[in-house]
Enzyme design. Structure first.
Site, PDB file in Angstrom:
ATOM      1  N   HIS A  13      12.364  -1.961   2.537  1.00 33.22           N
ATOM      2  CA  HIS A  13      12.380  -1.171   1.306  1.00 33.22           C
ATOM      3  C   HIS A  13      11.971   0.239   1.685  1.00 33.22           C
ATOM      4  CE1 HIS A  13      12.094   0.265  -2.688  1.00 33.22           C
ATOM      5  NE2 HIS A  13      10.789   0.413  -2.650  1.00 33.22           N
ATOM      6  N   ASP A  15      11.103   3.698   0.713  1.00 32.23           N
ATOM      7  CA  ASP A  15      10.691   4.813  -0.138  1.00 32.23           C
ATOM      8  C   ASP A  15      10.902   6.087   0.661  1.00 32.23           C
ATOM      9  OD1 ASP A  15       9.546   3.278  -2.418  1.00 32.23           O
ATOM     10  OD2 ASP A  15       8.224   2.533  -0.844  1.00 32.23           O
ATOM     11  N   ASP A 125      11.926  -2.280  -6.846  1.00 34.59           N
ATOM     12  CA  ASP A 125      10.595  -1.759  -7.149  1.00 34.59           C
ATOM     13  C   ASP A 125      10.592  -0.825  -8.344  1.00 34.59           C
ATOM     14  OD1 ASP A 125       7.892  -1.572  -6.794  1.00 34.59           O
ATOM     15  OD2 ASP A 125       7.972  -0.142  -5.145  1.00 34.59           O
ATOM     16  N   HIS A 351      11.851   6.169  -7.428  1.00 34.36           N
ATOM     17  CA  HIS A 351      10.729   5.828  -8.298  1.00 34.36           C
ATOM     18  C   HIS A 351       9.414   6.464  -7.864  1.00 34.36           C
ATOM     19  CE1 HIS A 351      11.673   2.588  -5.426  1.00 34.36           C
ATOM     20  NE2 HIS A 351      10.384   2.522  -5.221  1.00 34.36           N
TER      21      HIS A 351
END
Length: 917
Positions: A13, A15, A125, A351
């Protein structure tokens, strides 16, 4: 008995920026991708890797490693790397409806360059999930959604129970959108790291697998078990195939596979042998204790949200439609620049970026991206505006010393209100050897007594301000730049009934033309317009009377201040629980201006508030004390908080517009504006993604957080049969409907905190938002639930700026008053007008705001080569999906009118192709 299948999905994941700045994460991404390519090419059994559902990873990698494009492309084509369907993993509630669509559209378009698009609705997420996601996904050919937050699948202590108290007893469920669209929903009940770092050694594997089997089987409704091999920024597990060989030997009752999401979802669908729970609409974790919803990211770094909303509006509401209309008249549609501007904007939409919950360096870089996207959009808007103004017939002003200009309205429907334009009354090319002489020559011009007229040469109410002489320059397409000096004026006029997606021509005439000014508005004891009146009370609060319903709303725009000892993710009021308000202050009030266009009232509150939290907060932060257990109070030291509130009453506008400005010198606090509605209702209505969502005022029984803040897009409203009150905003994404007897709407204007939060200690001093701040909101009274959609249209228009362009006196293809799109439809909102993905194709999108069916009516134009002008068969209109893929032609009635039934809450995208002449 068949074996249970352990689907191990390798992934990371990613980010893009978060607890480190972008480039530090970027450097680690390059290393990860290098390792991934080497591993996939070396190990045939390592058969797939899920690249987090976002194609921007490909851009970021190839920016540094362009020499690896062919290797990467080949692995994608072989199915070893799954990419798409999104461009970025956005926060769904803090990005606009159209931004969510562009994200999906650009993600698909970019992925298709490399190979197949992973048709997985991936939201690993997101801090809650938009209710219309199933409809968007279904229209994009995606029948599933995989998400990490939003529902509670289990009962107390992780017990699996068929209880009405929880949304679903399993991680698999049916997710239904408000229009009835359904997808298979899969929740990461054990998060997206439950299969990370699988051990190779026997002893470690025996300690690892039993607990993980138990946790997954507790939630799974089928024998298909999901194990996510990765986590945030997790490096590739290069010995995964060896680890699974160990697992197969130790646990022969299970089948272990390195799977893709597509394979796993297909296996689940084939194995379902019992009805799944249906969850409907928005997934916002309401069946929890309320501390983990992360909704307060909606108010972290409000300046980021404001820049985003303005950037989105500039692109989707002005740049795209103005470019589309220009293209219909022969100008090239600037698709590459629009895509670039959108991508630059969407790089701020992940996000951890748009939510304001990263380290300070991240958000500093975001403001640069916002500026870059805005500058491109502004350039496109100016070019299209000048082109369209140049094609508009202004010959009505011929024979006079007129300075024509065209006011453009890109809201969905006709509107009236105060439009602003700067005009150059006279200009002289700059000779630097005589610049002072030119300045003085222009300054001597007598411009007093000028008047604004419309296309019928009727005077229009306007406020004209002399801006003196200013430097300017032109950039011709065919020669060198041309600097000049110009005498300029600023015109604020009452634009009346300017067609939606259209324009109206006006002109400034000098006093020598002898035009008569419209009569001034006589002084009045009561401030207001044709729709409402207001009274400013001694404490600065407003009493508003809706002239149409007679409803009176009191104590509007009282300010509230409390301590905030939370972080960028979570609000927590200080341990003293003291609430400060301006209710008992005496405010200073003055009328700034009162013209036939608008009246502006300034209200000044001089306030003393605690300077920061007390010293114990630093200790709680250093010890990573959970927010819900913090008890720090506020300091005894105070600092001034002076709030200057400007209330603007525009003639012809249903919205009372308010700008509040202040210099924030305090830390660790929250500032809100309060709007008591006095409406007895257990539910309220809020603008969300492609819908007006209905939400309960009171949280679920499991909720223990004292705060019940929520996300909004353009507005929040309460209403009953007889009256309604909406509060609109520009970039104020957090609100709360208080549990008091007045059903007060509280809108967060500022939340100042000093740490990131989450998993470590990350100070974020810039999240205290020190210095000058300015926020914009509007109060919109309306006639009850039957007028809710009209109030929504007013709120959408509030976020859509007027534009205007000066032009010359000339004939033109376009009439002086013109709307490009002749449509109607009760309860429909116009969402997009843009050029399509294919040349010569145009896209128009609406959505039904209501739970009732309606009809979209498209009327042919009067014969000009404009949008909708085609009464012949076929009409040129085609029904489409969200990816702009045509589905079928639309037929017209004998009168050339297209009538299309629209289902409740349906999102409708139509393609239009101009007739071949």
């Amino acid at each position: 008995m068949s074996k249970k299948v352990a689907h191990v999905i390798p992934h990371t994941h990613w980010d893009r920026e978060w607890y480190m700045p972008y480039e530090k994460h970027h450097a680690r991404l390059i290393a990860l991708m290098d390792t991934l390519l080497d591993t996939l090419e070396r190990d045939d059994q390592f058969r797939s890797f899920h690249l987090d559902g976002q194609t921007i990873i490909l851009e970021d990698y190839l920016q540094v490693r362009p020499e690896n494009r062919e290797r990467l492309t080949e692995l994608i084509r072989q199915g070893k790397i799954a990419i798409g369907p999104w461009y970025v993993l956005q926060d769904e509630f803090l990005t606009s409806s159209e931004a969510n669509v562009r994200n999906l559209l650009i993600g698909h378009k970019d992925a298709q360059v490399y190979g197949p698009v992973a048709k997985i609705g991936y939201f690993p997420d997101s801090f809650g999930n938009m209710g219309q996601a199933p409809q968007l996904l279904k229209q994009a050919g995606i029948g599933n959604a995989v998400f990490g937050r939003g529902v509670k699948p289990t009962g107390f202590n992780n017990s699996v129970a068929d209880s009405a108290a929880y949304e679903s007893p399993f991680s698999e469920m049916v997710w239904r959108a408000p229009d009835g669209s359904e997808v298979l929903g899969i929740l990461f009940a054990n998060w997206y790291h439950n299969g990370m770092e699988i051990p190779v050694g026997d002893e470690e594997a025996r300690a690892y697998w039993p607990e993980r089997f138990a946790n997954v089987e507790r939630f799974a409704s089928t024998p298909q078990l999901l194990f996510m091999n990765g986590c945030d920024h997790q490096p590739v597990q290069t010995d995964l195939t060896a680890a699974l060989d160990t697992a197969r030997r130790l646990y022969p009752d299970y089948e272990f596979r390195i799977s893709t999401f597509s394979e796993y979802v297909a296996a689940v669908e084939q194995s379902i042998d019992k009805p799944l729970t249906v969850v409907e609409g928005e997934l916002r974790s309401q069946r929890t204790d309320g501390w983990g919803t992360l909704v307060n990211t909606a108010s972290a770094r409000v300046y980021v949200k404001q820049a985003n909303v303005k950037g989105q509006a500039l692109l989707e509401k002005i740049a795209e439609p103005s470019a589309a209309f220009s293209a219909l008249l022969g100008r090239e549609y600037p698709r590459p620049l629009l895509d670039y501007a959108w991508k630059t904007l969407m790089q701020n939409h992940p996000h951890d970026s748009i939510c304001g919950c990263s380290v300070d360096e991240v958000h500093a870089e975001m403001m640069t991206r916002f500026a870059k996207s805005r500058h491109v959009a502004e350039a496109l808007v100016q070019e299209s505006g000048r082109f369209l103004a140049g094609r508009t017939d202004t010959s009505a002003f011929a024979g006079r010393s007129a300075v024509p200009f065209v006011v453009m309205n890109y809201a969905g429907g006709a509107r009236s209100g105060a439009a602003v334009v700067e005009l150059e009354i006279a200009k002289v090319l700059l000779g630097y050897d005589r610049s002072a002489e030119i300045y003085e020559e222009l300054e001597r011009l007598d411009i007093a007594g000028g008047v604004i007229v419309d296309e019928r040469l009727q005077p229009v109410a306007a406020d004209i301000e002399d801006l003196s002489v200013k430097f300017g320059y032109a950039l011709p397409d065919d020669r060198f730049r041309q600097p000049y000096m110009a005498r300029r004026i600023k015109v604020t006029l009452k634009a009346e009934q300017v067609p939606g997606m259209g324009h109206r021509a006006y002109a400034w005439l000098p006093a020598s033309e002898g035009m008569r000014l419209p009569a001034a508005i006589p002084p009045a004891d009561e401030l207001g317009n044709e729709y409402f009146s207001i009274v400013v009370q001694s404490n600065g609060s407003l009493t508003l009377t809706d002239k149409e319903t007679g409803a009176v709303y009191e104590n509007l725009c009282v300010y509230e201040n409390v301590g905030d000892i939370g972080n960028e993710y979570v609000f927590k009021q200080d341990g003293d629980n003291r609430i400060l308000t301006t209710r008992d202050l005496t405010a200073e009030t003055r009328i700034v201006s009162a013209t036939a266009v608008a009246t502006v009232v300034e209200i000044v509150h001089r306030w003393e508030i605690p300077a920061e939290a007390d010293a114990s907060l630093q200790s709680e932060r250093a010890k990573i004390v959970p927010v819900s257990r913090r008890v720090a109070g506020r300091s005894e030291r105070t600092v001034p908080l002076v709030i200057s509130t400007r209330v603007t009453i525009e003639q012809g506008s249903r919205a009372l517009k308010i700008t509040a400005s202040f210099d924030n010198q305090a830390k660790d606090h929250r500032l809100r504006a309060l709007f008591p509605s006095g409406i007895s209702s257990d539910i309220h209505y809020v603008d969300s993604v492609f819908e007006i969502a209905e939400r309960p005022n009171e949280p679920a029984a499991e909720w223990i957080n004292p705060s019940n803040a929520q996300h909004q897009q353009a507005f929040v409203a309460l209403d009953d049969e007889a009256r309604g009150l909406a509060v609109a905003n520009i970039g104020l994404n957090e609100y709360e409907v208080l549990g008091d007897d007045r059903r007060t709407i509280a809108v967060t204007l500022l939340r100042a905190v000093g740490e990131l939060g989450d998993w470590g200690v990350f100070p974020t001093p810039e999240a205290q938002c020190q210095g000058s701040q300015s926020v914009e909101f509007a109060i919109i009274p309306y006639g009850g639930r039957n007028d809710r959609c009209e109030a929504a249209a007013e709120a959408y228009a509030f976020q859509t700026p007027w534009t205007a362009e000066q032009t010359e006196v000339h004939a033109g293809d376009l009439p002086p008053v013109h709307g490009w799109l002749d449509w109607s439809g009760e309860q429909l909102a116009l969402s997009a007008v843009k050029g399509g993905e294919f040349p010569g194709q145009y896209v128009v999108r609406w959505y039904n705001l209501s739970g009732s069916a309606t009809e979209l009516v498209l009327r042919p134009d009067s014969g000009r080569p404009l949008l909708g002008d085609n009464g012949k068969s076929p009409t040129g209109w085609r029904f489409s999906n969200i990816l702009e893929q045509p589905l079928h032609e639309l037929e017209a009635d004998s009168d050339g009118v297209v009538r299309l039934p629209i289902k409740p809450r349906e999102i409708v995208t139509l393609l239009w192709s101009p007739p071949v002449v």
